[in-house]
Write a protein that holds these residues in place. Structure first.
Motif, PDB file in Angstrom:
ATOM      1  N   PHE A 103      19.274  85.889-127.629  1.00  0.00           N
ATOM      2  CA  PHE A 103      19.408  87.346-127.656  1.00  0.00           C
ATOM      3  C   PHE A 103      20.788  87.747-128.150  1.00  0.00           C
ATOM      4  CE2 PHE A 103      15.589  87.112-125.382  1.00  0.00           C
ATOM      5  CZ  PHE A 103      15.049  88.375-125.244  1.00  0.00           C
ATOM      6  N   GLU A 104      20.865  88.953-128.739  1.00  0.00           N
ATOM      7  CA  GLU A 104      22.142  89.501-129.186  1.00  0.00           C
ATOM      8  C   GLU A 104      23.058  89.764-127.995  1.00  0.00           C
ATOM      9  OE1 GLU A 104      21.105  93.055-131.289  1.00  0.00           O
ATOM     10  OE2 GLU A 104      19.974  91.966-132.807  1.00  0.00           O
ATOM     11  N   ASP A 105      22.472  90.113-126.857  1.00  0.00           N
ATOM     12  CA  ASP A 105      23.190  90.423-125.627  1.00  0.00           C
ATOM     13  C   ASP A 105      22.886  89.283-124.655  1.00  0.00           C
ATOM     14  OD1 ASP A 105      23.725  91.403-122.977  1.00  0.00           O
ATOM     15  OD2 ASP A 105      23.677  93.445-123.762  1.00  0.00           O
ATOM     16  N   ASP A 106      23.912  88.697-124.071  1.00  0.00           N
ATOM     17  CA  ASP A 106      23.676  87.508-123.251  1.00  0.00           C
ATOM     18  C   ASP A 106      23.487  87.799-121.764  1.00  0.00           C
ATOM     19  OD1 ASP A 106      26.273  88.154-122.595  1.00  0.00           O
ATOM     20  OD2 ASP A 106      27.090  86.165-123.016  1.00  0.00           O
ATOM     21  N   ARG A 107      23.260  89.073-121.395  1.00  0.00           N
ATOM     22  CA  ARG A 107      23.004  89.367-119.988  1.00  0.00           C
ATOM     23  C   ARG A 107      21.706  88.682-119.557  1.00  0.00           C
ATOM     24  NH1 ARG A 107      23.818  95.824-120.119  1.00  0.00           N
ATOM     25  NH2 ARG A 107      23.185  95.436-122.269  1.00  0.00           N
ATOM     26  N   PRO A 108      21.716  87.977-118.413  1.00  0.00           N
ATOM     27  CA  PRO A 108      20.518  87.266-117.971  1.00  0.00           C
ATOM     28  C   PRO A 108      19.407  88.222-117.543  1.00  0.00           C
ATOM     29  CG  PRO A 108      22.279  87.015-116.361  1.00  0.00           C
ATOM     30  CD  PRO A 108      22.854  87.764-117.518  1.00  0.00           C
ATOM     31  N   PHE A 109      18.192  87.704-117.588  1.00  0.00           N
ATOM     32  CA  PHE A 109      16.993  88.456-117.220  1.00  0.00           C
ATOM     33  C   PHE A 109      16.573  88.198-115.786  1.00  0.00           C
ATOM     34  CE2 PHE A 109      16.466  88.828-121.739  1.00  0.00           C
ATOM     35  CZ  PHE A 109      15.715  89.982-121.915  1.00  0.00           C
ATOM     36  N   TYR A 110      15.930  89.173-115.193  1.00  0.00           N
ATOM     37  CA  TYR A 110      15.106  88.996-114.005  1.00  0.00           C
ATOM     38  C   TYR A 110      13.660  89.089-114.489  1.00  0.00           C
ATOM     39  CZ  TYR A 110      18.670  89.632-110.314  1.00  0.00           C
ATOM     40  OH  TYR A 110      19.724  89.501-109.465  1.00  0.00           O
ATOM     41  N   ASN A 111      12.816  88.173-114.002  1.00  0.00           N
ATOM     42  CA  ASN A 111      11.399  88.160-114.360  1.00  0.00           C
ATOM     43  C   ASN A 111      10.546  87.929-113.123  1.00  0.00           C
ATOM     44  OD1 ASN A 111      11.299  88.083-117.483  1.00  0.00           O
ATOM     45  ND2 ASN A 111      12.844  86.568-116.946  1.00  0.00           N
ATOM     46  N   LEU A 112       9.377  88.539-113.116  1.00  0.00           N
ATOM     47  CA  LEU A 112       8.379  88.290-112.088  1.00  0.00           C
ATOM     48  C   LEU A 112       7.007  88.593-112.655  1.00  0.00           C
ATOM     49  CD1 LEU A 112       7.882  91.092-109.492  1.00  0.00           C
ATOM     50  CD2 LEU A 112       9.438  91.421-111.387  1.00  0.00           C
ATOM     51  N   VAL A 113       5.994  88.226-111.890  1.00  0.00           N
ATOM     52  CA  VAL A 113       4.599  88.474-112.256  1.00  0.00           C
ATOM     53  C   VAL A 113       3.966  89.280-111.137  1.00  0.00           C
ATOM     54  CG1 VAL A 113       2.355  87.357-112.608  1.00  0.00           C
ATOM     55  CG2 VAL A 113       4.391  86.444-113.729  1.00  0.00           C
ATOM     56  N   VAL A 114       3.159  90.270-111.520  1.00  0.00           N
ATOM     57  CA  VAL A 114       2.415  91.074-110.553  1.00  0.00           C
ATOM     58  C   VAL A 114       0.935  91.008-110.902  1.00  0.00           C
ATOM     59  CG1 VAL A 114       4.361  92.625-110.147  1.00  0.00           C
ATOM     60  CG2 VAL A 114       2.621  93.271-111.786  1.00  0.00           C
ATOM     61  N   ALA A 115       0.098  91.155-109.890  1.00  0.00           N
ATOM     62  CA  ALA A 115      -1.348  91.153-110.096  1.00  0.00           C
ATOM     63  C   ALA A 115      -1.966  92.239-109.228  1.00  0.00           C
ATOM     64  CB  ALA A 115      -1.936  89.790-109.730  1.00  0.00           C
ATOM     65  N   PHE A 116      -3.024  92.854-109.750  1.00  0.00           N
ATOM     66  CA  PHE A 116      -3.771  93.855-108.996  1.00  0.00           C
ATOM     67  C   PHE A 116      -5.105  94.073-109.672  1.00  0.00           C
ATOM     68  CE2 PHE A 116      -1.080  96.032-112.052  1.00  0.00           C
ATOM     69  CZ  PHE A 116      -1.908  96.989-112.625  1.00  0.00           C
ATOM     70  N   GLU A 117      -6.053  94.528-108.893  1.00  0.00           N
ATOM     71  CA  GLU A 117      -7.357  94.870-109.444  1.00  0.00           C
ATOM     72  C   GLU A 117      -7.277  96.255-110.060  1.00  0.00           C
ATOM     73  OE1 GLU A 117     -10.099  94.425-106.211  1.00  0.00           O
ATOM     74  OE2 GLU A 117     -10.190  92.261-106.487  1.00  0.00           O
ATOM     75  N   THR A 118      -8.026  96.446-111.152  1.00  0.00           N
ATOM     76  CA  THR A 118      -7.965  97.729-111.840  1.00  0.00           C
ATOM     77  C   THR A 118      -9.293  98.060-112.496  1.00  0.00           C
ATOM     78  OG1 THR A 118      -6.775  99.024-113.505  1.00  0.00           O
ATOM     79  CG2 THR A 118      -7.093  96.696-113.986  1.00  0.00           C
ATOM     80  N   GLU A 119      -9.540  99.349-112.593  1.00  0.00           N
ATOM     81  CA  GLU A 119     -10.693  99.829-113.344  1.00  0.00           C
ATOM     82  C   GLU A 119     -10.303 100.139-114.786  1.00  0.00           C
ATOM     83  OE1 GLU A 119     -12.354 103.130-111.209  1.00  0.00           O
ATOM     84  OE2 GLU A 119     -13.079 101.842-109.592  1.00  0.00           O
ATOM     85  N   LEU A 120      -9.010 100.124-115.093  1.00  0.00           N
ATOM     86  CA  LEU A 120      -8.556 100.393-116.452  1.00  0.00           C
ATOM     87  C   LEU A 120      -8.968  99.258-117.386  1.00  0.00           C
ATOM     88  CD1 LEU A 120      -4.896 101.619-115.770  1.00  0.00           C
ATOM     89  CD2 LEU A 120      -6.843 103.028-116.492  1.00  0.00           C
ATOM     90  N   SER A 121      -9.318  99.601-118.615  1.00  0.00           N
ATOM     91  CA  SER A 121      -9.598  98.587-119.626  1.00  0.00           C
ATOM     92  C   SER A 121      -8.286  97.896-119.998  1.00  0.00           C
ATOM     93  CB  SER A 121     -10.204  99.238-120.868  1.00  0.00           C
ATOM     94  OG  SER A 121      -9.215 100.011-121.536  1.00  0.00           O
ATOM     95  N   PRO A 122      -8.337  96.729-120.623  1.00  0.00           N
ATOM     96  CA  PRO A 122      -7.086  96.090-121.052  1.00  0.00           C
ATOM     97  C   PRO A 122      -6.268  96.989-121.979  1.00  0.00           C
ATOM     98  CG  PRO A 122      -8.932  94.585-121.349  1.00  0.00           C
ATOM     99  CD  PRO A 122      -9.509  95.900-120.937  1.00  0.00           C
ATOM    100  N   THR A 123      -6.929  97.680-122.891  1.00  0.00           N
ATOM    101  CA  THR A 123      -6.210  98.558-123.819  1.00  0.00           C
ATOM    102  C   THR A 123      -5.550  99.710-123.076  1.00  0.00           C
ATOM    103  OG1 THR A 123      -7.724  97.966-125.604  1.00  0.00           O
ATOM    104  CG2 THR A 123      -6.453  99.996-125.879  1.00  0.00           C
ATOM    105  N   ALA A 124      -6.281 100.340-122.162  1.00  0.00           N
ATOM    106  CA  ALA A 124      -5.720 101.462-121.406  1.00  0.00           C
ATOM    107  C   ALA A 124      -4.565 100.993-120.520  1.00  0.00           C
ATOM    108  CB  ALA A 124      -6.801 102.134-120.561  1.00  0.00           C
TER     109      ALA A 124
END
Length: 180
Positions: A47-68
């Motif tokens: 990356f152009e900027d070397d600030r480290p990232f925070y990352n996580l994964v979330v999961a939930f049930e949804t009625e939304l389509s993948p596109t929506a």
């Protein structure tokens, strides 16, 4: 309802923007809770900027389509100051990627499912394996726990350093996979 799985990341005001994203995503998951992985910090390699990232994964049930759902995630990114257009390898307030939507395979609007980053990056696969260790990758067929074990033990030349960090959301410490 299908289980939606999203990868979140930030390297600008990380806690602030991830908290705002989780608050917004919780409204999409309501009334069911968001399921959260631990949060990992990783260097911003290439990356152009070397600030480290925070990352996580979330999961939930949804009625939304993948596109929506993907469109809503992009709106949350913009609401948090991420500029529209190409932003590869630049610092970002917020990145939300649709990783999985049920067992969907293929292109859904701008999203390709399952997202290839799952098998490419430790900062995606490790929290995913923490959150859903017994769920199978819809194309590969192996569980995310098995994929992580193979990734971690495989070629050390592709080792990608990352480490867990303490992160609080709604007053709760997110240090292991949890329902929030």
């Amino acid at each position: 309802m299908p289980l939606a799985v999203l990868g979140l990341g930030s390297n600008i005001q990380r806690r602030h923007h991830l908290t705002r994203a989780l608050d917004a995503l919780a409204t999409l998951a309501d009334p069911a809770p968001l399921r959260l992985s631990p949060v990992y910090e990783s260097p911003a390699v290439g990356f152009e900027d070397d600030r480290p990232f925070y990352n996580l994964v979330v999961a939930f049930e949804t009625e939304l389509s993948p596109t929506a759902l993907n469109d809503r995630c992009k709106r949350i990114e913009r609401d948090n100051g991420r500029p529209a257009g190409p932003t590869k390898f630049v610092a970002r307030t917020l990145d939300i990627d649709l990783l999985l939507w049920g067992e969907a395979v293929g292109r859904h609007g701008d999203a390709r499912l399952p997202r290839e980053d799952i098998l490419r990056y430790a900062f995606v696969l490790h929290p995913l394996a923490d959150l859903l260790p017994s769920h199978a990758h819809p194309v590969d067929g192996r569980t995310f726990g098995a994929l992580w074990a193979a990734f971690d033990a495989a070629d050390q030349s592709r080792a990608q350093p990352h480490w867990p960090v303490d992160f609080r959301w709604k007053g709760r410490l997110v240090s292991r996979a949890t329902d929030a």
